[in-house]
Scaffold this active site. Structure first.
Site, PDB file in Angstrom:
ATOM      1  N   SER A 231      12.831 -84.311 -72.602  1.00  0.00           N
ATOM      2  CA  SER A 231      13.371 -84.765 -73.887  1.00  0.00           C
ATOM      3  C   SER A 231      14.721 -84.143 -74.254  1.00  0.00           C
ATOM      4  CB  SER A 231      12.373 -84.517 -75.016  1.00  0.00           C
ATOM      5  OG  SER A 231      12.309 -83.148 -75.329  1.00  0.00           O
TER       6      SER A 231
ATOM      7  N   LYS B 279      13.812 -79.183 -79.748  1.00  0.00           N
ATOM      8  CA  LYS B 279      14.617 -80.333 -80.188  1.00  0.00           C
ATOM      9  C   LYS B 279      15.925 -79.838 -80.777  1.00  0.00           C
ATOM     10  CE  LYS B 279      11.174 -83.142 -79.342  1.00  0.00           C
ATOM     11  NZ  LYS B 279      11.224 -83.909 -78.126  1.00  0.00           N
TER      12      LYS B 279
END
Length: 181
Positions: free
Chosen positions: A42, A87
Site C-alpha cells: 500500500s 499510511k
C-alpha cells in the site's frame, strides 16, 4: 573476607549496568522509538513489503500531525485487517478532502504529491474516488502511496489522533534502502 568483597563488586557492578541498560532500552522502545515492519504494497514506492522503519512515538505528543507525514496507526475496528497500518497523512482537521480522477483536492485545491510513483499509479490505477468529506476535529485523513492497492480513509474514514502510534521517519532495513522519510 575483604578479598571476597572486592571480587563481588565487579560482578555486582556488571549486573547493575546490564539491568540499567535493559530497562533503558525497554523504556525507549515503549515511549520514544519503535521499529515497525512494513507488510503489503500500500505504500509503494516509498516503502516496500519487508522494509523496517523507525517510528517516533513522541511526535504527536509534541505537535499535531502534518500533511505528508508517514504514520503508523493502531489496528482498529473497521481497519484493513488484524495488524497495525502505515499510511500518509493527507487531510487535517477541518479540511474538505476529495479524490477525483486520481487527484486529491484539499478545500478544492489540487494537492501536489511528489512521493507518488506515476508508473505504479498508471499500471495499477489510483483506487476509488472519494466524495468530498470534512475531516473531523482530532482526526486525520490518510491514504497509501499506492492508491490502487491501499485500504485507507476512503474505506474506513478519518482516523482519530489517539490511534496514531507515531511518525515513521527513517527506513533502516534492508540496509541498501536506508532513507529518511
Amino acid at each position: 573476607a575483604e578479598a571476597k568483597k572486592k571480587k563481588l563488586n565487579p560482578l555486582l557492578e556488571w549486573i547493575i549496568v546490564v539491568v540499567v541498560a535493559i530497562t533503558s532500552a525497554l523504556l525507549v522502545r515503549a515511549y520514544v522509538v519503535q521499529q515497525f515492519a512494513v507488510e503489503g504494497q500500500s505504500m509503494l514506492s516509498t516503502l516496500n513489503d519487508g522494509d523496517r522503519v523507525l517510528v517516533n512515538r513522541l511526535s504527536y505528543r509534541l505537535h499535531d500531525p502534518r500533511r505528508g507525514d508517514v504514520v503508523v496507526l493502531q489496528r482498529f475496528e473497521g481497519g484493513a485487517d488484524e495488524r497495525d497500518l502505515i499510511k500518509r497523512v493527507i487531510g487535517l482537521p477541518g479540511e474538505r478532502v476529495e479524490v477525483r480522477s486520481c487527484v486529491v483536492y484539499i478545500d478544492d485545491v489540487p494537492l501536489e504529491e511528489p512521493y507518488l510513483d506515476p508508473v505504479i499509479q498508471q499500471r495499477d490505477g489510483c483506487g476509488d474516488d472519494q466524495s468530498p468529506v470534512t475531516v473531523p476535529d482530532n482526526s486525520v485523513f490518510v491514504l497509501g502511496d499506492h492508491r490502487g492497492k491501499s485500504s485507507d480513509s476512503r474505506v474506513f474514514g478519518a482516523v482519530p489522533d489517539d490511534l496514531l502510534i507515531g511518525r515513521a521517519f527513517v527506513i533502516i532495513w534492508p540496509v541498501g534502502d536506508w532513507a529518511w522519510l
